[in-house]
Design a protein around this motif. Structure first.
Motif, PDB file in Angstrom:
ATOM      1  N   VAL A 118      46.084  38.211  36.218  1.00 27.15           N
ATOM      2  CA  VAL A 118      45.539  38.188  37.562  1.00 27.15           C
ATOM      3  C   VAL A 118      43.897  38.471  37.489  1.00 27.15           C
ATOM      4  O   VAL A 118      43.513  39.092  36.560  1.00 27.15           O
ATOM      5  CB  VAL A 118      45.988  39.366  38.767  1.00 27.15           C
ATOM      6  CG1 VAL A 118      48.237  38.908  38.048  1.00 27.15           C
ATOM      7  CG2 VAL A 118      46.034  40.922  38.165  1.00 27.15           C
ATOM      8  N   ASP A 122      40.659  41.383  41.987  1.00 26.13           N
ATOM      9  CA  ASP A 122      41.498  41.021  43.088  1.00 26.13           C
ATOM     10  C   ASP A 122      41.901  42.542  43.384  1.00 26.13           C
ATOM     11  O   ASP A 122      41.917  43.409  42.760  1.00 26.13           O
ATOM     12  CB  ASP A 122      43.082  40.701  42.703  1.00 26.13           C
ATOM     13  CG  ASP A 122      43.141  39.223  43.078  1.00 26.13           C
ATOM     14  OD1 ASP A 122      42.102  38.747  43.319  1.00 26.13           O
ATOM     15  OD2 ASP A 122      44.402  38.681  42.000  1.00 26.13           O
ATOM     16  N   TRP A 128      47.400  45.837  48.334  1.00 29.50           N
ATOM     17  CA  TRP A 128      47.448  44.616  47.984  1.00 29.50           C
ATOM     18  C   TRP A 128      49.474  44.202  48.433  1.00 29.50           C
ATOM     19  O   TRP A 128      49.372  43.718  49.016  1.00 29.50           O
ATOM     20  CB  TRP A 128      46.835  43.956  46.809  1.00 29.50           C
ATOM     21  CG  TRP A 128      47.348  42.715  47.032  1.00 29.50           C
ATOM     22  CD1 TRP A 128      46.216  42.132  47.813  1.00 29.50           C
ATOM     23  CD2 TRP A 128      47.739  41.509  45.800  1.00 29.50           C
ATOM     24  NE1 TRP A 128      46.514  41.054  47.722  1.00 29.50           N
ATOM     25  CE2 TRP A 128      47.699  39.953  46.919  1.00 29.50           C
ATOM     26  CE3 TRP A 128      49.398  41.981  45.659  1.00 29.50           C
ATOM     27  CZ2 TRP A 128      48.669  39.583  46.639  1.00 29.50           C
ATOM     28  CZ3 TRP A 128      49.676  41.304  44.663  1.00 29.50           C
ATOM     29  CH2 TRP A 128      49.860  39.481  44.969  1.00 29.50           C
ATOM     30  N   HIS A 235      52.903  40.693  49.254  1.00 31.16           N
ATOM     31  CA  HIS A 235      51.644  41.015  49.806  1.00 31.16           C
ATOM     32  C   HIS A 235      51.874  40.060  51.269  1.00 31.16           C
ATOM     33  O   HIS A 235      52.463  38.583  50.271  1.00 31.16           O
ATOM     34  CB  HIS A 235      50.812  40.785  49.470  1.00 31.16           C
ATOM     35  CG  HIS A 235      49.562  40.557  49.948  1.00 31.16           C
ATOM     36  ND1 HIS A 235      48.559  41.514  50.457  1.00 31.16           N
ATOM     37  CD2 HIS A 235      48.071  39.092  49.992  1.00 31.16           C
ATOM     38  CE1 HIS A 235      47.511  40.798  51.214  1.00 31.16           C
ATOM     39  NE2 HIS A 235      47.876  39.507  50.921  1.00 31.16           N
TER      40      HIS A 235
END
Length: 245
Positions: A118, A122, A128, A235
């Protein structure tokens, strides 16, 4: 394949987190481990990553800890089909290879099921992943599905839920944390519930606390057992749900 672990070098020379490969791993927490604490899970996973021989990164802080982040802690007594952790690697290993190494190094009751890279920048997993889906089974329930749904709606009308967590009193806002509840009658007098919750910076709703309060609201006794399992984490963004992988 065994790789040398990155223990040498000065902290100031190590790359920043955003520059490192970020591998996200989905794993299960078997029902037998429902009462295993979150800190114990973290320690176990750290040992498994080391045994797997992955080139994990070490943080720049004084303690020089493994760069490993977890999704929000499960309530004690709950199992899960969908827990997550992110591990920062100093070199990019094929995700399928990494998953195979982790599976071989991890006890079956905490078995990794999927892995993928990922974006490094982030947000942290714990903040998240703000939506959870739960399955709750009331074994030999003293109330039927329809009555427990009405009791939950009555609690929702109160606006907040206050319960004891250890020796401390905790209050959660049901309007923001409880997304929905559905219940069905099951064989042998059991009731199965699907509970959708939302977590935030201030509080999160524990399904067991909600069920206990609903049974008290209905004025009935307790079931023989309550089994709680998290079955999805996502999320919430602009009215849609985003999957972790």
């Amino acid at each position: 394949m065994t790789r040398q672990q990155p223990f040498s070098g000065r902290p100031q020379d190590l790359p920043t987190k955003a520059e490192l490969a970020r591998l996200r791993v989905e794993y299960e927490k078997d029902e037998r481990l429902a009462y295993l604490g979150h800190l114990e899970v973290i320690a176990t996973v750290e040992r498994c990553v080391r045994r797997a021989g992955l080139p994990f990164s070490i943080g720049n802080g004084f303690a020089r800890r493994m760069r490993l982040q977890f999704s929000g802690a499960l309530p004690v007594g709950a199992s899960s089909a969908c827990e997550y952790y992110d591990i920062r690697l100093t070199e990019r290993v094929d995700a399928r290879e990494a998953l195979g190494l982790l599976r071989a190094a991890t006890p079956p009751a905490l078995a990794p099921t999927r892995a993928a890279y990922v974006p490094g920048a982030d947000p942290a997993l714990e903040a998240w992943l703000d939506r959870s889906s739960w399955e709750v089974e009331l074994v030999a329930s003293p109330v039927g599905a329809a009555l427990i749904e009405r009791a939950v709606e009555s609690l929702r009308a109160h606006g907040t839920l206050t319960y004891l967590r250890g020796e401390r009193e905790k209050t959660v806002d049901l309007a923001s944390t409880l997304v929905g509840v559905s219940a069905v009658d099951a064989p042998c007098g059991s009731v199965r519930l699907r509970v959708e919750t939302r977590s935030g910076a201030r509080a999160s709703l524990r399904p067991r606390a909600l069920v206990d309060a609903a049974l008290a609201e209905a004025g009935r006794g307790m079931p023989d057992a309550v089994r709680v399992r998290r079955v999805a984490q996502r999320h919430e963004e602009d009215g849609r749900l985003v999957e972790p992988l």
